[in-house]
Scaffold this active site. Structure first.
Site: not given
Length: 308
Positions: A38, A108-110, A137, A141, A180
């Site tokens: 906000d 992220s490891s993805c 995603y 990243k 997750h």
């Protein structure tokens, strides 16, 4: 990193951001700056740039992101790609314009290929196709990593990227549709016990292997790297060990005290077969995770909002 330095932590109400704030305060850093959504819309480039130019923080931690589990990533693909691209681009570019020299981007490891060799080394980035269910995603990243690298190369900045494995802990998302795997299992087991069910359902076959890191350990690693003055390439952050989803579900059952049986719904996706990070580079710098999976799950369960 001087204890009087001004440190801006984005996403401070989320799991990672709140852990960073806890860790910084615990280590004596009093000048930690935060803003809620906000107060500062990270999707608004002008607002972010004006804020950073006015505040001129000495350090920036980018923990803000749109995150979710397999279902959320697969359904809200455009949202995950657009919002994460905008958040990281606005913050990295805005930090540069404001003269911020030190910044840490959390990925992220993805980001790594779906079927790359295990354990996953940092140099495996961009060597193969991504897991389709979370490709948007992951692409966002990867763009953030390359953006940070590019500002370093072109402008001499010291922007580093760290890639944590699967995280869990206080302030996690326990929404069953978008969370997750570990928080989802905790809530499912808790509610199954409360109802007196004979079983609880786990998505997939239970055979994929996953690595889990307690979020306060990640925060400790991030502050460790900033204090050390690390300015090198991408770094993995994890435990270096993994478990099957079946083993995870069984540990969750023991923690919650659910005595029924597990039913695996093989009609639901498994995702990547295995995702274990090689954390050798971080270990060489002198850091290792300290919280065991069993202890971390207990801490997470004790702080879970659905128990209130």
């Amino acid at each position: 990193m001087n204890t009087t330095a001004k440190i801006f932590v984005t996403g401070h109400r989320g799991m990672v951001g709140s852990a960073l704030v806890r860790q910084l305060h615990a280590q004596g850093y009093a000048n930690v700056v935060t803003r809620s959504r906000d107060q500062l819309d990270l999707l608004d480039q002008r607002a972010v740039s004006d804020f950073l130019s006015a505040e001129k923080p000495d350090y920036v931690f980018i923990a803000a992101a749109k995150v979710g589990g397999i279902q959320a990533n697969n359904v809200y693909r455009a949202d995950f790609l657009y919002q994460n691209l905008m958040i990281e681009a606005n913050l990295i570019h805005g930090a540069h314009l404001a003269g911020v020299q030190r910044l840490m981007f959390l990925g992220s490891s993805c980001i790594y290929p779906r079927d790359c060799a295990q354990p996953i080394k940092e140099e495996y980035l961009l060597t193969g196709p991504l897991e389709p269910t979370n490709e948007p995603y992951a692409i966002a990243k990867i763009a953030g990593i390359k953006l940070a690298e590019s500002y370093n190369r072109q402008y001499g900045r010291e922007y580093v990227s760290v890639m944590p494995t699967n995280l869990y802990g206080p302030n996690d998302n326990y929404d069953l549709a978008n969370s997750h795997v570990l928080p989802a299992l905790l809530r499912k087991a808790h509610e199954a016990k409360a109802r007196g069910d004979a079983e609880y359902v786990v998505w997939g076959t239970g055979t994929p292997r996953r690595e889990f890191l307690y979020v306060d350990d990640l925060a400790d690693a991030c502050v460790f790297l900033m204090k050390r003055g690390y300015t090198g390439s991408l770094l993995n952050v994890g435990t270096g060990t993994d478990v099957t989803i079946r083993e995870l579900a069984e540990t969750v059952m023991e923690t919650v005290g659910f005595t029924g049986r597990i039913v695996f719904d093989s009609s639901k996706p498994d995702g990547t077969p295995r995702k274990l990070l090689d954390v050798g580079k971080l270990a060489e710098l002198g850091w290792r995770a300290r919280t065991s999976l069993r202890d971390g799950i207990r801490l997470a369960y004790d702080s879970a909002p659905f128990r209130a």
